[in-house]
Design a protein around this motif. Structure first.
Motif, PDB file in Angstrom:
ATOM      1  N   UNK A 185      39.214  -8.727  15.091  1.00 24.43           N
ATOM      2  CA  UNK A 185      39.529  -9.721  14.218  1.00 24.43           C
ATOM      3  C   UNK A 185      38.919  -9.175  13.259  1.00 24.43           C
ATOM      4  N   UNK A 186      37.904  -7.992  13.571  1.00 21.32           N
ATOM      5  CA  UNK A 186      37.012  -7.135  12.801  1.00 21.32           C
ATOM      6  C   UNK A 186      37.830  -6.808  11.437  1.00 21.32           C
ATOM      7  N   UNK A 187      37.226  -7.140  10.627  1.00 26.51           N
ATOM      8  CA  UNK A 187      38.225  -5.620   9.196  1.00 26.51           C
ATOM      9  C   UNK A 187      37.211  -4.577   9.447  1.00 26.51           C
ATOM     10  N   UNK A 188      37.567  -3.552   8.717  1.00 29.10           N
ATOM     11  CA  UNK A 188      37.361  -2.067   8.660  1.00 29.10           C
ATOM     12  C   UNK A 188      35.900  -2.235   8.242  1.00 29.10           C
ATOM     13  N   UNK A 189      35.046  -2.882   6.690  1.00 31.18           N
ATOM     14  CA  UNK A 189      33.574  -3.344   6.956  1.00 31.18           C
ATOM     15  C   UNK A 189      32.756  -3.803   8.076  1.00 31.18           C
ATOM     16  N   UNK A 190      33.372  -4.939   8.865  1.00 29.59           N
ATOM     17  CA  UNK A 190      33.132  -5.148   9.834  1.00 29.59           C
ATOM     18  C   UNK A 190      32.619  -3.769  11.258  1.00 29.59           C
ATOM     19  N   UNK A 191      33.715  -3.487  10.871  1.00 28.21           N
ATOM     20  CA  UNK A 191      33.268  -2.379  11.758  1.00 28.21           C
ATOM     21  C   UNK A 191      32.144  -1.109  12.041  1.00 28.21           C
ATOM     22  N   UNK A 192      32.443  -1.189  10.458  1.00 25.31           N
ATOM     23  CA  UNK A 192      31.249   0.448   9.606  1.00 25.31           C
ATOM     24  C   UNK A 192      29.987  -0.897   9.746  1.00 25.31           C
ATOM     25  N   UNK A 193      29.776  -2.141   9.735  1.00 25.34           N
ATOM     26  CA  UNK A 193      28.383  -2.852  10.260  1.00 25.34           C
ATOM     27  C   UNK A 193      27.984  -2.662  11.806  1.00 25.34           C
ATOM     28  N   UNK A 194      29.283  -3.155  12.773  1.00 27.35           N
ATOM     29  CA  UNK A 194      29.146  -2.106  13.985  1.00 27.35           C
ATOM     30  C   UNK A 194      28.287  -0.749  14.172  1.00 27.35           C
ATOM     31  N   UNK A 195      29.088  -0.080  13.675  1.00 30.36           N
ATOM     32  CA  UNK A 195      28.697   1.279  14.044  1.00 30.36           C
ATOM     33  C   UNK A 195      27.528   1.124  13.392  1.00 30.36           C
ATOM     34  N   UNK A 196      27.166   0.732  12.796  1.00 31.07           N
ATOM     35  CA  UNK A 196      25.910   1.305  11.746  1.00 31.07           C
ATOM     36  C   UNK A 196      24.378   0.379  12.713  1.00 31.07           C
ATOM     37  N   UNK A 197      25.114  -0.662  13.373  1.00 34.87           N
ATOM     38  CA  UNK A 197      23.554  -1.108  13.607  1.00 34.87           C
ATOM     39  C   UNK A 197      23.711  -0.450  15.075  1.00 34.87           C
ATOM     40  N   UNK A 198      24.813  -0.286  16.257  1.00 40.60           N
ATOM     41  CA  UNK A 198      24.878   0.222  17.005  1.00 40.60           C
ATOM     42  C   UNK A 198      25.204   1.314  17.791  1.00 40.60           C
ATOM     43  N   UNK A 199      25.747   2.010  16.998  1.00 45.44           N
ATOM     44  CA  UNK A 199      26.286   3.049  17.275  1.00 45.44           C
ATOM     45  C   UNK A 199      25.880   4.325  18.840  1.00 45.44           C
ATOM     46  N   UNK A 200      23.889   4.623  17.730  1.00 47.50           N
ATOM     47  CA  UNK A 200      23.188   4.929  18.619  1.00 47.50           C
ATOM     48  C   UNK A 200      22.504   4.468  19.577  1.00 47.50           C
ATOM     49  N   UNK A 201      22.601   3.054  20.049  1.00 46.16           N
ATOM     50  CA  UNK A 201      21.802   2.251  21.283  1.00 46.16           C
ATOM     51  C   UNK A 201      22.917   1.541  21.748  1.00 46.16           C
ATOM     52  N   UNK A 202      23.382   0.578  21.660  1.00 45.21           N
ATOM     53  CA  UNK A 202      24.339   0.340  23.069  1.00 45.21           C
ATOM     54  C   UNK A 202      26.039   0.792  23.127  1.00 45.21           C
TER      55      UNK A 202
END
Length: 899
Positions: A467-484
């Protein structure tokens, strides 16, 4: 000791009890140690000197009454200061026919025939460490105010059919200013009724000049008295407000007679009775649905907010206050502590959590002043409260709401102590930042000092992965991409738990967030929580699923949980279920009192159970599936077409007894025959067109074989059907054996070539306990998963004897169903309507399955789940797991190998 055991103990107690031993047996029923009971009997632990009375410090005062009125006796005890000298939690009086009791903490009372106390076993549960959670009662004034503002908004929108974002924003600001004025004229900021009376007296009844009047008034409220030009008396009398509320100029909306009247009617409410959290409800009532849904906003009521702040910090502060009473030094220390507390909501919306936290800390401060007999002004400041909000309007409202909360508390303070700080002009405000909480550095918004206590809390946006829009998916990338790894399957709220854990680690801080229950269920647990519950952090408290409602227009409820995090320590941990609080040794990511275990998706069963697969997916636009009437029409005209059909069952059809048929063509000869039958040929052509129109290349390729299902997993032989979704109300997930002539659709799961033993295993209470703990959810209903629930289900190595015994009880279940063949599966497994013989057959099956695990029956679901988790943990550490073998020793079998 759990509640079921206690209830059973009380049922045994009231059968032929002795007056001489009643109170001792009552305490034993709630798990009091026998050593304490022995000392009570001897008198060494009894603090009362009366022969008819027993006092156990902090636990109870018990008095038997042989003469006189029971109610008069307990009322006298409640009023007597000596009663409370040893702080008994419960007062109990009885003549051994009737029992009266008072909970001195909650002030709840019990008046019951003594032989019926088992029905009221929950009253004394605090003795067993299960505290009754208290809920604050909703303020009806808040609800009425929210409804009135929503109606006013509708009237203004009718007069102003403008949908531009600029107008919507100006309208929302306008409404917030109105709300302040309504509040101000009922709380002493303005003169009583000043604002509403001015509108009624100085504007036309048709509303034509109301907009220009209000624009001028708002300009006056933003102008200091000595800088105002000569004004009419009715405007000059309004005070200077300051604080930025009326700083920016916006054109007021146009009004007509009905909308002007709606403002006057709104002003007739007593706005002094509302809580500032009404602002949040008002926003939800007036903001556009697209705006609200996009930001994932959920505005909350005071009782629900208390479910967060009480276990997070307020309960502990009150415990310290109770300990400090009578000790001036300790009371002063507690006051200094309150001044250093910071409360931070990193998704604060209109500030509800900050408002309620501020008010509760002010109220505690007042209690300390009274207990210490102090005469001082409050030293709790709005600058101790911090927030982040992505929506600019809500960000402004949060600041305003805190000012109103301060005024409310100053008014309360004045009533208690006869002095307080002046309200106007508005001064200090909360530290509310406007921005994206996921991207901002929280420590810059709410700096930490070594001596600070910071409590992070709130109700961030939930938003599932799909249900996440593009901006929220980008937020998830920003926070988790290198960590989880696998973070793209997490709910958006995972960002707040992750950042909250980083903020509080190695500090004197805690955090607690409201979340949908999916964050502690299914595949998300193994993805998120290992990165949080590591090294120094642990779950402080958890509240299991409940409906999180608000007092906004529409009152949309969401099924939620609450999870609190802290640095590891010795302070007790609690699990809240319904209205009870349980003390826990440890709380894992599934919110269970158990060690850290993470159940991950796996392709095959760890116990070599036969494969469970998805049902067959048509991907046909509905053209290969026929209802019963459509099927009968075809075979009536073309009787020889019957072999081209098979019975089709999905979860809905299976549970509700609905018959459907599907076109099932195997072989070129059958295809040629199908094309000769017009209604079947037309359906095949419709499937081809549907697939060709798809955006997915894989679906377009399937257009080459439009007569076949998109995904086929059907196998010859018998099968078991399992619905992928099932109501949480059911004690068992319904399943059944099917013949090879039935096609299981993709809304269900299938086990092919399954034995009755497998049927019995996944029909059992042991399996249901496992499913309840680890399955995903849709709201609170189970989302059964082969990869999580079935493939991870731990089973000890079994003897043939155990398998044969279990299978016999499976046949009993099937036979019991046959006796009610007129009922659907949904009716048979409705917990309120389940036939007694079917319930008993399942009970016997449960006992047979439990004997496969151990010879002694389990006492309750908690014991079953604990056993399964321990078994799973051992199986994961067994070297043979993953090599196609299971080697495990059970209490009921010798160590054997099975392949």
């Amino acid at each position: 000791m759990n509640s079921a055991q206690i209830e059973n103990n009380l049922q045994d107690l009231v059968v032929g009890f002795s007056k001489e031993t009643f109170i001792y047996e009552l305490l034993l029923a709630y798990g009091f140690p026998k050593s304490i009971i022995a000392r009570l009997k001897k008198g060494t632990h009894n603090l009362s000197k009366r022969t008819d009375q027993i006092i156990l410090k902090k636990k109870l005062l018990f008095q038997e009454v042989t003469e006189g009125d029971l109610h008069a006796t307990i009322d006298a005890l409640r009023r007597d200061e000596k009663t409370h000298k040893h702080s008994p939690r419960f007062l109990i009086v009885t003549d051994y026919e009737t029992l009266l009791a008072v909970d001195t903490k909650t002030q709840d009372t019990l008046d019951v025939g003594i032989k019926k106390i088992a029905k009221y076993f929950d009253f004394f549960l605090p003795w067993a460490g299960m505290e009754k959670a208290q809920s604050r009662i909703e303020n009806l004034a808040d609800i009425k105010a929210a409804e009135r503002m929503a109606k006013l908004f509708d009237e203004i929108k009718n007069d102003n059919p403008n949908e531009t974002p600029e107008f919507t924003h100006s309208l929302n600001v306008f409404l917030s200013r109105l709300l302040f004025c309504f509040y101000a004229e009922d709380t002493g900021i303005f003169e009583k009724g000043q604002f509403t009376a001015a509108i009624a007296s100085h504007t036309q009844t048709d509303g034509s000049d109301l907009n220009t009047y209000l624009e001028k008034l708002f300009e006056v409220l933003n102008t200091e008295k000595n800088k105002r030009d000569k004004l009419p008396v009715y405007l000059e009398a309004f005070p200077y407000v300051n604080g930025g509320l009326f700083k920016n100029r916006y054109r007021a909306p146009r009004f007509k007679k009905s909308s002007r009247l709606a403002i006057i009617k709104s002003g007739e409410l007593d706005w002094s009775a509302i809580n500032p959290d009404i602002f949040g409800s008002m926003i939800q009532a007036v903001i556009t649905p697209e705006h609200r849904g996009g930001l994932g906003m959920h505005y909350t009521s005071v009782p629900n907010i208390m479910k967060v702040i009480e276990p997070l910090f307020l309960n502990e502060l009150y415990e310290k206050f109770e300990e400090a009473k009578g000790n001036e030094k300790q009371l002063n220390h507690l006051l200094k502590r309150l001044k250093k507390i910071k409360v931070f909501d990193p998704a604060c919306g209109s500030g509800n959590f900050l408002i309620i936290s501020y008010k509760e800390l002010r109220r505690l401060e007042m209690k300390i002043f009274k207990a210490a007999n102090m005469l001082s002004l409050s030293e709790i400041s709005l600058t101790q409260f911090y927030g982040i909000e992505i929506d600019d309007f809500a960000h402004e409202i949060a600041t305003l709401s805190l000012w109103l909360a301060e005024h409310q508390m100053n008014t309360e303070f004045f009533r208690e102590f006869g002095r307080t700080k002046p309200m106007l002009p508005l001064q200090d405000s909360g530290n509310i930042a406007h921005g994206n909480s996921v991207r901002l550095n929280w420590e810059r918004i709410c700096p930490k000092k070594e001596e600070d206590e910071v409590y992070i809390l709130g109700n961030p946006p939930y938003l599932g992965a799909r249900l996440q829009d593009t901006g929220q998916k980008n937020d998830m990338d920003f926070l988790f991409k290198e960590n989880i790894e696998g973070y793209n399957n997490l709910d958006y709220i995972a960002c707040w738990f992750y950042k909250g854990a980083q903020y509080i680690e190695h500090t004197n801080s805690k955090c607690a967030f409201v979340s949908t229950n999916s964050i502690s269920q299914g595949e998300q647990v193994a993805i998120l929580w290992p990165s949080i519950l590591k090294d120094n952090l642990e779950i402080d408290f958890a509240r299991h699923s409940f409906k999180w409602t608000n007092n906004a227009k529409g009152n949309a409820g969401v099924i939620c949980i609450i999870i609190g995090l802290r640095n590891k320590g010795i302070a007790p941990k609690y699990i809240y279920k319904e209205n009870l609080r349980y003390k826990a040794d440890y709380i894992n990511a599934y919110l269970l009192d158990a060690g850290d275990i993470y159940i991950q998706s796996r392709r095959e069963s760890i116990c070599n159970l036969p494969k469970m697969a998805f049902g067959n997916m048509p991907n046909d636009g509905g053209h290969l599936i026929l209802n019963e009437n459509e099927y009968l029409d075809v075979v009536e005209d073309f009787p020889k077409a019957k072999p081209l059909f098979k019975r089709a069952l999905g979860a809905k059809e299976f549970l509700n007894g609905q018959a459907r048929q599907c076109i099932w063509i195997e072989g070129d000869k059958a295809l040629d025959f199908a094309k000769s039958i017009k209604p079947i040929a037309s359906r095949i052509e419709a499937v081809r067109k549907y697939r060709l129109s798809s955006d997915r290349e894989a679906t377009r390729i399937l257009a080459r074989i439009p007569y076949r299902f998109g995904e086929i997993r059907h196998r010859l032989g018998s099968s078991i059907i399992i619905p992928r979704h099932s109501s949480e109300r059911r004690e068992y997930i319904p399943l059944d054996f099917l013949t090879e002539d039935t096609i299981i659709l993709d809304s269900a799961l299938a086990v092919y070539d399954a034995t009755p033993f497998v049927f019995g295993l996944i029909s059992s209470k042991m399996h249901m306990v496992w499913v309840k703990a680890i399955a995903g959810r849709i709201k609170t209903d189970f989302r059964y998963s082969a990869a999580l629930c079935y493939n991870n289900f731990p089973i000890p190595v079994l003897t043939e004897k155990h398998k044969q015994m279990t299978q016999q009880y499976v046949f009993n279940v099937l036979e019991a169903r046959e006796r009610h063949s007129e009922k659907t599966m949904a009716q048979l497994y409705d917990p309120d309507k389940m036939p007694p013989n079917l319930r008993e057959a399942h009970h016997q099956l449960d006992l047979a399955v439990e004997l496969c695990y151990r010879s002694k029956p389990f006492e309750n679901d908690e014991a079953r789940l604990e056993y399964l988790f321990v078994l799973y943990e051992k199986m994961m550490s067994d070297e043979s797991v993953g090599n196609g073998e299971l080697v495990f020793e059970t209490p009921n079998s010798k160590r054997v190998k099975e392949k």
